[in-house]
Design an enzyme around this catalytic site. Structure first.
Site, PDB file in Angstrom:
ATOM      1  N   SER A  16      -9.877   2.038   2.923  1.00  0.00           N
ATOM      2  CA  SER A  16      -9.184   2.915   2.038  1.00  0.00           C
ATOM      3  C   SER A  16      -8.023   2.019   1.326  1.00  0.00           C
ATOM      4  O   SER A  16      -7.409   2.307   0.282  1.00  0.00           O
ATOM      5  CB  SER A  16      -8.101   3.949   2.879  1.00  0.00           C
ATOM      6  OG  SER A  16      -7.269   3.316   3.882  1.00  0.00           O
ATOM      7  N   SER A  18     -10.181  -0.334   7.029  1.00  0.00           N
ATOM      8  CA  SER A  18      -9.794  -0.065   5.523  1.00  0.00           C
ATOM      9  C   SER A  18      -9.109  -1.409   5.122  1.00  0.00           C
ATOM     10  O   SER A  18      -8.455  -1.315   3.976  1.00  0.00           O
ATOM     11  CB  SER A  18      -8.566   0.955   5.698  1.00  0.00           C
ATOM     12  OG  SER A  18      -9.452   2.170   5.532  1.00  0.00           O
ATOM     13  N   LYS A  56       0.912  -1.118  -0.243  1.00  0.00           N
ATOM     14  CA  LYS A  56       0.060   0.069  -0.087  1.00  0.00           C
ATOM     15  C   LYS A  56       0.801   1.219   0.038  1.00  0.00           C
ATOM     16  O   LYS A  56       1.871   1.309   0.607  1.00  0.00           O
ATOM     17  CB  LYS A  56      -0.758  -0.099   1.135  1.00  0.00           C
ATOM     18  CG  LYS A  56      -1.974   1.053   1.296  1.00  0.00           C
ATOM     19  CD  LYS A  56      -2.942   1.030   2.550  1.00  0.00           C
ATOM     20  CE  LYS A  56      -4.155   1.831   2.678  1.00  0.00           C
ATOM     21  NZ  LYS A  56      -4.758   1.896   3.698  1.00  0.00           N
TER      22      LYS A  56
END
Lengths: 111, 487
Positions: free
Chosen positions: B153, B177, B78
């Site tokens: 997210s 998330s 990420k």
């Protein structure tokens, strides 16, 4: 609760207040943004109203989710902070290698 | 068909020299080149870096050295984890050109395991959002339906894993998330106990809630990745000084006699009937394995969303004060004075959702409102945690839906942020209590995946992975790949 929270007509914050918060947040917002954020802000505050009914006066405030104690270490420098900081600064486009400072606009206005 | 293999199968294949890490990495790079145009799950594809790492991994394998489970296996990171010499943007304009001079501990640990970093994945700006629509680099699509969001997210990581553009990816979970995008994209994801994984070098959003974790097709994959990521780190004083168990050694344990609580608050109105029905099917599968279910109550969980949307923004408003245009990150052109340098850099550099949360947090911490909002929210957080403590006196794990609804259409929620906040209703309680939570796929409705959540006591990751693995041994939802991405 959800209906109230989603009702854009229910603004609960004034223009002055949102401008004050924007100033405290160091955000320069234009009029359109202020309007939009004011509406969203109001809706979020409506969401928070659900907490008002909950009586937690007798609850002791706690700021951590874990009670695990951490081992202490001796007060010794483990990392070469100076070198690390220098490396960080060197990667910044705003770092002035001659002066060793970060350049910003002059704080004292000149003519 | 390398992309259909599990991490364990990939490890065995590399070890037996059925294929090389270079071939495997090349295969995934080809898939990214072919499919990511429509998905936008990657912000950076680090091809050269990955192939160089693969070459090194192949040498280690060739030498016949004892190799870890992730040696030579590509993993996507990420874009919230700092990567030395490789752009790390947090999908914000304010960090669009930021190249960190150091690696996050998570990145270091993957390197120590000789894993390959194949790229950096898309996400909501500063991990604020539940749809990946808040990314400065454009939205990311759900591989099951390109007109729908992948969740957020960690939307890029979920989308990339679901389309098998990588065998696993990292995520972070502050209010759901990892679990919500895992649920929306039909993959598995675990948010470990707060403190299980170091946050050093993970760009901060809400420091008392943020936690990194792995995302992959199966619970077995998660066990392998979590093994690499977990552990005490002297660079993060909140990382737990608790021994990391061998997760794989637990996953095949029998579930006989395990007691699972079903919180009545998670099954009330507002939960989509199709989701309810698939969770009930999953409960039946687990019952056949000897799991006993009892109804429990988490009475204060209904207060979790507003509590979170006070505490999270308060911490964010403080954490994001560092982006001032002075030392690094975006700086406005031609600032009039020092104050305009701060205010214009921040106004131009942050997106709408980030601004919303900074404003809310600043307000809740400001003079006159601190007690009514921040302190009260902290008290409610404690009460929510006590609900869990009480429940765990009677049960081993808690089970429920991950989300109240399916992945929605792109744009459906953008005009109503509060409605989007309410979508986190089942995931937020675990963050507030610092407990581990995971999501695994339990079926589909109209070709869209449905996720089931397990919540455990602090550091109960072995029990959760065990239950999820046994469920996956008896079902095949986790092996499903969207048709377009099978070949």
């Amino acid at each position: 609760m959800q209906d109230d929270a989603n009702n854009p007509e229910k603004k609960v914050i004034s223009d002055e207040e949102i401008k004050k918060i924007a100033q405290l947040s160091m955000l320069n917002l234009n009029q359109d943004e202020l309007e939009m954020l004011k509406t969203d802000f109001g809706n979020t505050l409506k969401l928070f109203e659900t907490l008002e009914k909950k009586d937690v006066d007798s609850v002791e405030v706690s700021y951590e989710s874990s009670k695990i104690s951490q081992p202490r270490r001796n007060d010794e420098v483990l990392h070469d902070n100076k070198t690390q900081k220098q490396q960080n600064a060197d990667t910044s486009p705003y770092f002035n290698k001659k002066t060793g400072y970060f350049d910003v606009p002059p704080v004292i206005e000149t003519e | 068909m390398l992309h259909k293999l599990s991490l364990k199968q990939l490890h065995d294949g590399l070890k037996n020299k059925d294929f090389t890490s270079k071939e495997l990495t090349g295969h995934y790079l080809d898939r990214i080149a072919k499919h990511d145009v429509n998905l936008n799950s990657f912000i950076s594809v680090t091809s050269e870096h990955a192939l160089a790492q693969a070459q090194e991994a192949d040498k280690i394998i060739q030498r016949g050295e004892q190799t870890g489970m992730l040696t030579g296996i590509p993993i996507a990171q990420k874009d919230i984890f700092c990567t030395k010499g490789i752009k790390t943007t947090c999908c914000s304009k304010i960090l669009a050109e930021f190249t960190p001079p150091y690696d996050a501990t998570v990145i270091k640990k993957y390197q120590e395991n000789n894993s390959i970093m194949i790229g950096k994945t898309n996400m909501d700006e500063f991990a604020m959002g539940g749809s990946n629509e808040n990314s400065y680099f454009g939205l990311c699509a759900n591989p099951w339906d390109l007109t729908r969001v992948p969740g957020g997210s960690s939307g890029g990581s979920a989308s990339a894993v679901a389309a098998r553009l990588c065998p696993g990816a990292t995520g972070t979970d502050t209010g759901g998330s990892i679990r919500q995008p895992a649920s929306f994209c039909g993959i598995s994801g675990i948010k470990p106990t707060y403190g299980r994984i170091s946050r050093y070098g993970m760009i901060a959003f809400a420091s008392s809630l943020d936690q990194a974790g792995p995302m992959a097709p199966s619970a077995e994959d998660l066990a392998i990745m979590l093994q690499a990521m977990a552990g005490k780190d002297s660079q993060d004083m909140t990382s737990a000084n608790i021994e990391v168990p061998n997760y794989l050694s637990y996953i095949n344990e029998s579930l006989k006699g395990k007691k699972v609580g079903l919180p009545k608050e998670f099954f009330q109105d507002g939960l989509d009937d199709k989701i309810r029905s698939k969770i009930e099917d999953a409960i039946e599968v687990l019952k056949q394995q000897g799991v006993e279910f009892v109804e429990i109550s988490l009475p204060n969980s209904v207060l979790a969303v507003p509590t979170y949307y006070i505490i999270g923004p308060c911490e964010a408003s403080s954490n994001l004060a560092r982006y001032d245009g002075v030392r690094y990150g975006y700086r406005t052109n031609n600032p009039k004075n020092l104050e305009s340098l701060y205010k214009d850099s921040r106004a131009e550099g942050f997106g709408d959702e980030v601004k919303r949360r900074i404003l809310i947090g600043t307000y809740a911490l400001s003079s006159g409102y601190y007690d009514a909002y921040y302190q009260k929210a902290q008290k409610i957080r404690k009460v929510i945690k006590e609900d869990f403590d009480k429940a765990f006196e009677k049960v081993d794990l808690i089970l429920g839906p991950t989300t109240p609804s399916f992945a929605y259409k792109i744009g459906a929620m953008t005009k109503d942020p509060v409605k989007m906040y309410l979508g986190d209703i089942f995931t937020i309680p675990a963050n507030l209590a610092g407990l581990p939570g995971m999501s695994i796929p339990v079926g589909f409705s109209n070709n869209m995946p449905i996720g089931m959540q397990l919540i455990g006591k602090a550091f109960a990751e072995p029990e959760m992975l065990n239950m999820a693995h046994i469920y996956q041994q008896n079902t095949d939802w986790h092996t499903q790949i969207p048709e377009k991405y099978t070949t």
